[in-house]
Design a protein around this motif. Sequence first.
Motif, PDB file in Angstrom:
ATOM      1  N   ALA A 136      62.121 -24.967  -8.206  1.00 20.74           N
ATOM      2  CA  ALA A 136      61.212 -24.519  -7.136  1.00 20.74           C
ATOM      3  C   ALA A 136      62.023 -24.145  -5.895  1.00 20.74           C
ATOM      4  O   ALA A 136      63.101 -24.688  -5.642  1.00 20.74           O
ATOM      5  N   ILE A 137      61.452 -23.195  -5.127  1.00 22.76           N
ATOM      6  CA  ILE A 137      62.087 -22.746  -3.880  1.00 22.76           C
ATOM      7  C   ILE A 137      61.108 -23.039  -2.746  1.00 22.76           C
ATOM      8  O   ILE A 137      59.976 -22.555  -2.786  1.00 22.76           O
ATOM      9  N   PRO A 138      61.547 -23.826  -1.741  1.00 23.27           N
ATOM     10  CA  PRO A 138      60.629 -24.121  -0.636  1.00 23.27           C
ATOM     11  C   PRO A 138      60.228 -22.843   0.110  1.00 23.27           C
ATOM     12  O   PRO A 138      60.973 -21.869   0.102  1.00 23.27           O
ATOM     13  N   GLY A 139      59.054 -22.860   0.697  1.00 20.31           N
ATOM     14  CA  GLY A 139      58.621 -21.739   1.534  1.00 20.31           C
ATOM     15  C   GLY A 139      57.755 -20.750   0.776  1.00 20.31           C
ATOM     16  O   GLY A 139      57.549 -20.845  -0.429  1.00 20.31           O
ATOM     17  N   ASP A 140      57.315 -19.731   1.526  1.00 22.88           N
ATOM     18  CA  ASP A 140      56.409 -18.705   0.999  1.00 22.88           C
ATOM     19  C   ASP A 140      57.201 -17.705   0.148  1.00 22.88           C
ATOM     20  O   ASP A 140      58.169 -17.125   0.641  1.00 22.88           O
ATOM     21  N   PRO A 141      56.812 -17.477  -1.096  1.00 19.00           N
ATOM     22  CA  PRO A 141      57.541 -16.512  -1.935  1.00 19.00           C
ATOM     23  C   PRO A 141      57.664 -15.134  -1.281  1.00 19.00           C
ATOM     24  O   PRO A 141      58.628 -14.415  -1.510  1.00 19.00           O
ATOM     25  N   VAL A 168      60.257  -1.895  -7.152  1.00 20.24           N
ATOM     26  CA  VAL A 168      61.004  -2.596  -8.213  1.00 20.24           C
ATOM     27  C   VAL A 168      60.300  -3.907  -8.541  1.00 20.24           C
ATOM     28  O   VAL A 168      59.482  -4.405  -7.752  1.00 20.24           O
ATOM     29  N   ARG A 169      60.639  -4.425  -9.734  1.00 13.81           N
ATOM     30  CA  ARG A 169      60.229  -5.791 -10.067  1.00 13.81           C
ATOM     31  C   ARG A 169      61.468  -6.659 -10.008  1.00 13.81           C
ATOM     32  O   ARG A 169      62.489  -6.324 -10.611  1.00 13.81           O
ATOM     33  N   ILE A 170      61.374  -7.724  -9.238  1.00 15.06           N
ATOM     34  CA  ILE A 170      62.495  -8.653  -9.082  1.00 15.06           C
ATOM     35  C   ILE A 170      62.125  -9.970  -9.745  1.00 15.06           C
ATOM     36  O   ILE A 170      61.032 -10.516  -9.483  1.00 15.06           O
ATOM     37  N   HIS A 171      63.005 -10.429 -10.637  1.00 13.58           N
ATOM     38  CA  HIS A 171      62.805 -11.778 -11.171  1.00 13.58           C
ATOM     39  C   HIS A 171      64.024 -12.626 -10.848  1.00 13.58           C
ATOM     40  O   HIS A 171      65.167 -12.213 -11.088  1.00 13.58           O
ATOM     41  N   LEU A 172      63.790 -13.805 -10.317  1.00 10.19           N
ATOM     42  CA  LEU A 172      64.866 -14.738  -9.961  1.00 10.19           C
ATOM     43  C   LEU A 172      64.709 -16.017 -10.771  1.00 10.19           C
ATOM     44  O   LEU A 172      63.647 -16.652 -10.735  1.00 10.19           O
ATOM     45  N   HIS A 173      65.753 -16.356 -11.516  1.00  7.41           N
ATOM     46  CA  HIS A 173      65.770 -17.661 -12.182  1.00  7.41           C
ATOM     47  C   HIS A 173      66.650 -18.576 -11.343  1.00  7.41           C
ATOM     48  O   HIS A 173      67.863 -18.358 -11.223  1.00  7.41           O
ATOM     49  N   LYS A 174      65.997 -19.592 -10.731  1.00  4.87           N
ATOM     50  CA  LYS A 174      66.682 -20.421  -9.730  1.00  4.87           C
ATOM     51  C   LYS A 174      67.394 -21.597 -10.377  1.00  4.87           C
ATOM     52  O   LYS A 174      66.799 -22.392 -11.073  1.00  4.87           O
ATOM     53  N   ILE A 227      70.744 -22.752  -8.532  1.00  2.31           N
ATOM     54  CA  ILE A 227      71.523 -23.349  -7.433  1.00  2.31           C
ATOM     55  C   ILE A 227      70.578 -24.189  -6.575  1.00  2.31           C
ATOM     56  O   ILE A 227      69.536 -23.694  -6.127  1.00  2.31           O
ATOM     57  N   PRO A 228      70.927 -25.464  -6.314  1.00  2.00           N
ATOM     58  CA  PRO A 228      70.062 -26.286  -5.467  1.00  2.00           C
ATOM     59  C   PRO A 228      69.881 -25.679  -4.079  1.00  2.00           C
ATOM     60  O   PRO A 228      70.833 -25.103  -3.524  1.00  2.00           O
ATOM     61  N   THR A 229      68.675 -25.769  -3.527  1.00  2.00           N
ATOM     62  CA  THR A 229      68.436 -25.203  -2.193  1.00  2.00           C
ATOM     63  C   THR A 229      68.672 -26.267  -1.114  1.00  2.00           C
ATOM     64  O   THR A 229      68.643 -27.468  -1.399  1.00  2.00           O
ATOM     65  N   GLY A 230      68.886 -25.802   0.101  1.00  2.00           N
ATOM     66  CA  GLY A 230      69.111 -26.716   1.229  1.00  2.00           C
ATOM     67  C   GLY A 230      70.290 -27.629   0.966  1.00  2.00           C
ATOM     68  O   GLY A 230      70.307 -28.797   1.337  1.00  2.00           O
ATOM     69  N   ALA A 231      71.298 -27.088   0.289  1.00  2.00           N
ATOM     70  CA  ALA A 231      72.413 -27.926  -0.169  1.00  2.00           C
ATOM     71  C   ALA A 231      73.723 -27.630   0.551  1.00  2.00           C
ATOM     72  O   ALA A 231      74.728 -28.306   0.345  1.00  2.00           O
ATOM     73  N   LYS A 278      74.927 -32.764  -5.562  1.00  2.00           N
ATOM     74  CA  LYS A 278      73.936 -32.699  -4.483  1.00  2.00           C
ATOM     75  C   LYS A 278      72.922 -33.827  -4.652  1.00  2.00           C
ATOM     76  O   LYS A 278      72.178 -33.865  -5.630  1.00  2.00           O
ATOM     77  N   PRO A 279      72.922 -34.791  -3.707  1.00  2.00           N
ATOM     78  CA  PRO A 279      71.970 -35.902  -3.797  1.00  2.00           C
ATOM     79  C   PRO A 279      70.567 -35.420  -3.470  1.00  2.00           C
ATOM     80  O   PRO A 279      70.411 -34.323  -2.922  1.00  2.00           O
ATOM     81  N   PRO A 280      69.545 -36.194  -3.790  1.00  2.00           N
ATOM     82  CA  PRO A 280      68.152 -35.768  -3.540  1.00  2.00           C
ATOM     83  C   PRO A 280      67.800 -35.864  -2.055  1.00  2.00           C
ATOM     84  O   PRO A 280      66.904 -36.606  -1.652  1.00  2.00           O
ATOM     85  N   ILE A 281      68.539 -35.133  -1.230  1.00  2.00           N
ATOM     86  CA  ILE A 281      68.333 -35.112   0.227  1.00  2.00           C
ATOM     87  C   ILE A 281      68.317 -33.657   0.664  1.00  2.00           C
ATOM     88  O   ILE A 281      69.143 -32.865   0.209  1.00  2.00           O
ATOM     89  N   HIS A 282      67.348 -33.276   1.518  1.00  2.00           N
ATOM     90  CA  HIS A 282      67.315 -31.907   2.045  1.00  2.00           C
ATOM     91  C   HIS A 282      67.800 -31.938   3.492  1.00  2.00           C
ATOM     92  O   HIS A 282      67.230 -32.640   4.326  1.00  2.00           O
TER      93      HIS A 282
END
Length: 270
Positions: free
Chosen positions: A55-60, A81-87, A89-93, A167-171
């Motif tokens: 999941a990616i935080p925020g509004d898509p 275009v059609r953009i597809h992102l397979h996430k 990489i951890p976010t806010g890391a 990356k620990p479970p900390i944002h």
Amino acid sequence: MVAFPPCKINLGLHILYKRTDGYHALETCFYPVPWTDILEVIPSDTLAFSQSGDAIPGDPHDNLCLRAYHLLQKDFHLSPVRIHLHKIIPTGAGLGGGSSDGAYTLRLLNDLFNLHLTPTALAAYAAQLGSDCAFFTQDAPQLGTGRGEILTPIDLSLKGKFLVLAKPPIHVSTAEAYAGITPAAPATGLTQTLTQVPLAAWKGQLHNDFEPSVFARHPSIEALKERLYRAGAVYASMSGSGAAVFGIFDKGVDLAFDAGVVHWSGVLTR
Ligand SMILES: C[C@@](CO)(OP(=O)(O)O)[C@H](O)COP(=O)(O)OP(=O)(O)OC[C@H]1O[C@@H](n2ccc(N)nc2=O)[C@H](O)[C@@H]1O
Ligand SMILES: Nc1ncnc2c1ncn2[C@@H]1O[C@H](COP(=O)(O)OP(=O)(O)O)[C@@H](O)[C@H]1O
């Protein structure tokens, strides 16, 4: 078209002073790491963005991939275009994953529509997306200055070294991390340390200025860094504003981490 946007680690990060525009002047070495997302951009009848994986935080609608499209659309009247992102990489890391996705969307659109934008022009567009987006228009380690968008190639290779990222479970919010900093000029410039001090002596000489304030709020991040040193890391540090930490090893290690710690490891090929 498909691309694999990498993440980055920061080898040293000095926050020099606060600028009148509210950003901070810094010097850092951005180093690419092949822990990547997967990004696809294909021609379409209508503009569409979809994602899978983490999941990616925020509004898509604010995703950096879409912001990159709109940035070029404004100047080049691009077809949809059609953009597809397979996430992955951890976010806010502190790994620049979102910035990388934005920059690689620019690169794919440049190729797909034959815009003939040079790396310099791409970097200028990327800098409008974020301070460390410009780095991801380049493929080699770069010294970042200004707010991070001014790039200078640096002759530095960690090829053959074994890297562990955890990356620990900390944002950690980037803005929050900057707010906790007291900027200061370093005793030794970053380029001098990176080019004249051998890797074996980086510990105690190569600093990330975010560490003191982030470690004070999140001691478990410091503990993770110390864990990497105990496991034999030649050098370990938090990356960027955190929460990810990395360790550079002379040989491969197989480390187990607590539940909730997302990690990657591998031999660096550049
Ligand atoms: C801290 C660094 C270090 O490499 O990376 P991360 O830890 O995010 O990966 C970067 O400077 C993050 O770059 P980026 O995430 O693109 O930041 P931006 O979107 O441009 O700015 C987010 C916020 O961070 C602060 N900011 C960012 C860059 C900078 N040189 N000075 C700042 O003060 C500002 O408060 C800004 O509003
Ligand atoms: N494609 C994207 N991937 C990750 N984050 C994104 C993306 N697009 C926008 N964002 C936003 O950017 C924020 C930070 O992105 P990221 O660069 O991954 O952080 P960091 O540089 O600290 O690792 C996320 O919290 C998210 O709200």
